[in-house]
Design an enzyme around this catalytic site. Structure first.
Site, PDB file in Angstrom:
ATOM      1  CG  LEU A  30      -1.990  -1.093   1.269  1.00  0.00           C
ATOM      2  CD1 LEU A  30      -2.822  -0.968   2.528  1.00  0.00           C
ATOM      3  CD2 LEU A  30      -2.884  -1.029   0.037  1.00  0.00           C
ATOM      4  N   GLY A  31       2.011   1.227   0.613  1.00  0.00           N
ATOM      5  CA  GLY A  31       2.860   2.408   0.652  1.00  0.00           C
ATOM      6  C   GLY A  31       3.986   2.213   1.635  1.00  0.00           C
ATOM      7  N   GLY A  34       8.750   6.903   6.491  1.00  0.00           N
ATOM      8  CA  GLY A  34       9.860   6.927   7.428  1.00  0.00           C
ATOM      9  C   GLY A  34       9.754   5.900   8.529  1.00  0.00           C
ATOM     10  CB  VAL A  38       1.313   0.318   4.860  1.00  0.00           C
ATOM     11  CG1 VAL A  38      -0.077  -0.158   5.250  1.00  0.00           C
ATOM     12  CG2 VAL A  38       1.817   1.349   5.854  1.00  0.00           C
ATOM     13  CE  LYS A  52       3.852   2.781   9.177  1.00  0.00           C
ATOM     14  NZ  LYS A  52       3.332   4.131   9.301  1.00  0.00           N
ATOM     15  CG  ASP A 146       3.861  12.420  11.181  1.00  0.00           C
ATOM     16  OD1 ASP A 146       4.048  13.556  10.688  1.00  0.00           O
ATOM     17  OD2 ASP A 146       4.227  11.368  10.625  1.00  0.00           O
TER      18      ASP A 146
END
Length: 600
Positions: A30-31, A34, A38, A52, A146
């Site tokens: 998925l991506g 840092g 995931v 993740k 964040d």
């Protein structure tokens, strides 16, 4: 951080990606960022999840692991409508991971980058939904730290906030100064950019930046080098040009002073006041282009699950028959990814073999693995086929039974005669008498030497032993020891090590449940009149096994002696502040290594 490619297809796994994490088969990537990578996976019931995995550099840091455990426990208490709930996790394994419900929608960052700014009604619903998520997150004792467009996902029934609390775990590690970026400069609060204490108001500032990004299509503090962006965040006013008037109240969230910012509840009220009608999250809250993107993602996830199930249900080819003389071994279950069936479930005969069937081998019957159902083995052609039960989908080929050779009997040793035993007994008695005589002589010699040295009856001359020279002290300031952790004085610098697996009491100095102690069971709490020095630590003999925090105040000093011969002066500096949900003690250590003889 790409998620879905054009046409709604997920990014496939490559050779660098794992294929399985703790039993979860990964379907796509998925991506990545840092903190880690995931992946898309599915629960056994077929529900999609986002799993993740944490970066190895972070997982090797004990302070990160401690904070990560705390944040995961806190995140499990977050059960809001606008957050992705925690489904499963592992904070203790070689590579920590966290699984949350998968949100079939793009991030706010990718949507604005592809389709431009959102219309005012969508921004108001987005802002109100994220503010409600922050309200629930803060109630669980978490500050997100964040919050940014890539951590806000757009689902068909409203926004979802993800990754809350994980940035805090990484923010406390030693890696924050070694190239690992925690937090995004363009969406930090001024106090976070300046390294000051973080409060829930910091997330409200980031919420204002997220809303400005959604409403005008770009950040309120511009782009460029990190130091330049951070300077503008701390010292300059936000750029809200192009923001519709109905959204100008966002400027209140961007106040430099945290006290001047509205609470999440006030933000929701401001959104309701700015909306011409009631705020209602529905399937049409987003522009049509983004809605179509969500539909493609849902379809892509369903197609991946169907393809995975189809592969799992496909029958596998029968293995080649094993040579009759080859040894039978079990396959490695972890290497194959599934349970291995027993090789010999029952004997069979080659089809067409004439004559009576050979007798079956003796021994306990084979039991099929419980994880797979058993079905009757398909009958083999021939008159002598025996039906057997085997786990599917592993068909068992016919196998010729060969009788195993019987083991040869061991040779029997001859029995000794009575005369041999009498001779052995005489020899043993004579040997014992001789050894006793030697011991008596050695004892007399030792006593005569001890008398000459002035210590009769003792075999050592420790009274004349010279003390070890004073080693050079080494001081370490501000060592934070979390609850359940230990430090070893031989390490330079002493680094807290997780001892919750049962080894905490083996540390030279440990902190566990409001107690500080030493594995050498030699710890001395000095009084205020005593000078903390090597001489004082050597002269003190009133040892204890541990001290409690109730006995300590800021500046209290303790002498710790280890079984390896190290001596340390421990100065107590305090515990975690009330605003910090973690539990640790802070100490200064002055260590004299090899200052005395090691003890057993």
């Amino acid at each position: 951080m790409g998620e879905v490619r054009p046409g709604g297809q997920f990014r496939p796994l490559d050779d660098s990606d794992p294929k399985d994490v703790a039993g979860y088969r990964l379907a796509a990537r998925l991506g990545s960022g840092g903190m880690g990578t995931v992946y898309l996976s599915y629960t056994p019931g077929g529900h999609p999840i986002a799993l993740k995995t944490i970066r190895p550099e972070l997982s090797e840091d004990p302070e990160f692991r401690r904070r990560f455990r705390q944040e995961v426990r806190a995140a499990q208490r977050v059960q809001g409508l606008y957050t992705a709930p925690v489904i499963d996790h592992d904070t203790e394994g070689a590579q920590p991971w966290l699984a949350t419900a998968y949100v079939a929608g793009p991030s706010l960052h990718s949507s604005v980058a592809e389709h431009g700014a959102l219309p005012v009604p969508s921004v108001l619903l987005l802002l109100a939904g994220v503010a409600e998520a922050l309200k629930v997150i803060h109630a669980a004792g978490i500050v997100h730290r964040d919050l940014k467009p890539s951590n806000v996902l757009l689902a068909s029934d409203g926004p979802r906030v993800i990754d809350f609390g994980i940035a805090r775990a990484a923010d406390a590690t030693a890696l924050t100064g070694t190239g690992v970026s925690i937090g995004t400069p363009a969406f930090m609060s001024p106090e976070q950019a300046a390294g000051k204490p973080i409060t829930p108001a910091s997330d409200v500032f980031s919420l204002g930046q997220v809303a400005a990004y959604a409403g005008r299509g770009s950040s309120a503090y511009g782009d460029g080098p990190s130091h330049a962006v951070l300077y503008r965040v701390v010292h300059e006013k936000p750029d809200l040009s192009g923001l519709p008037d109905a959204l100008r109240f966002i400027e209140r969230c961007l106040a430099k002073d945290p006290q001047d910012r509205p609470s999440p509840e006030e933000v929701i009220a401001l959104c309701q006041a700015a909306s011409p009608g009631p705020l209602v999250q529905s399937g049409s809250w987003l522009p049509h282009a983004i809605g179509a993107d969500i539909t493609r993602r849902v379809s892509a996830s369903a197609e991946l699950l169907a393809a995975r199930n189809k592969v799992a249900e496909a029958p596998t080819a029968a293995p080649a028959p094993m040579p009759p003389t080859a040894p039978v071994t079990q396959l490695d279950a972890q290497a194959t990814g599934h349970a291995t069936p027993p090789v010999h479930a029952a004997p069979t005969m080659h089809s067409g073999h004439a004559g009576p069937a050979a007798p079956p081998p003796q021994g306990p019957p084979s039991t099929p693995y419980p994880s797979r159902p058993t079905v009757p083995y398909p009958p083999q052609p021939g008159p002598h086929t025996v039906p057997i039960g085997l786990p599917t989908p592993y068909p068992q080929p016919p196998h010729v039974w060969h009788p195993q050779p019987q083991p040869r009997p061991l040779p029997v040793k001859p029995r000794r005669s009575a005369g041999s035993w009498i001779g052995i007994g005489v020899a043993v008695v004579f040997g014992l008498f001789w050894l006793g005589s030697c011991a008596s002589v050695l004892k007399n010699i030792g006593n005569s030497e001890d008398s000459v040295n002035g210590s009769p009856g003792s075999g050592s001359n420790s009274a004349n032993a010279k003390p070890l020279p004073d080693p050079k002290p080494v001081t370490y300031k501000g060592v934070d020891i979390p609850d359940g952790y230990l430090v070893q004085f031989a390490d330079s610098p002493p680094k807290p090590v997780d001892g919750t697996a049962g080894s905490v009491w083996s540390g030279d100095l440990y902190y566990y449940e409001d107690e500080m102690g030493s594995g050498g069971d030699k710890i001395v709490l000095l009084n205020n009149a005593q000078e903390g020095s090597l001489k004082t630590c050597r002269e003190e003999t009133r040892y204890a096994e541990k001290v409690t925090l109730s006995q300590l105040s800021r500046g209290s000093q303790m002498c710790v002696h280890t079984s390896s011969g190290h001596i340390s002066l421990v100065t107590f500096k305090g515990t975690a502040p009330a605003s910090d949900p973690s539990d640790f003690v802070s100490v200064d250590l002055t260590i004299w290594r090899n200052a005395e003889e090691p003890s057993s």
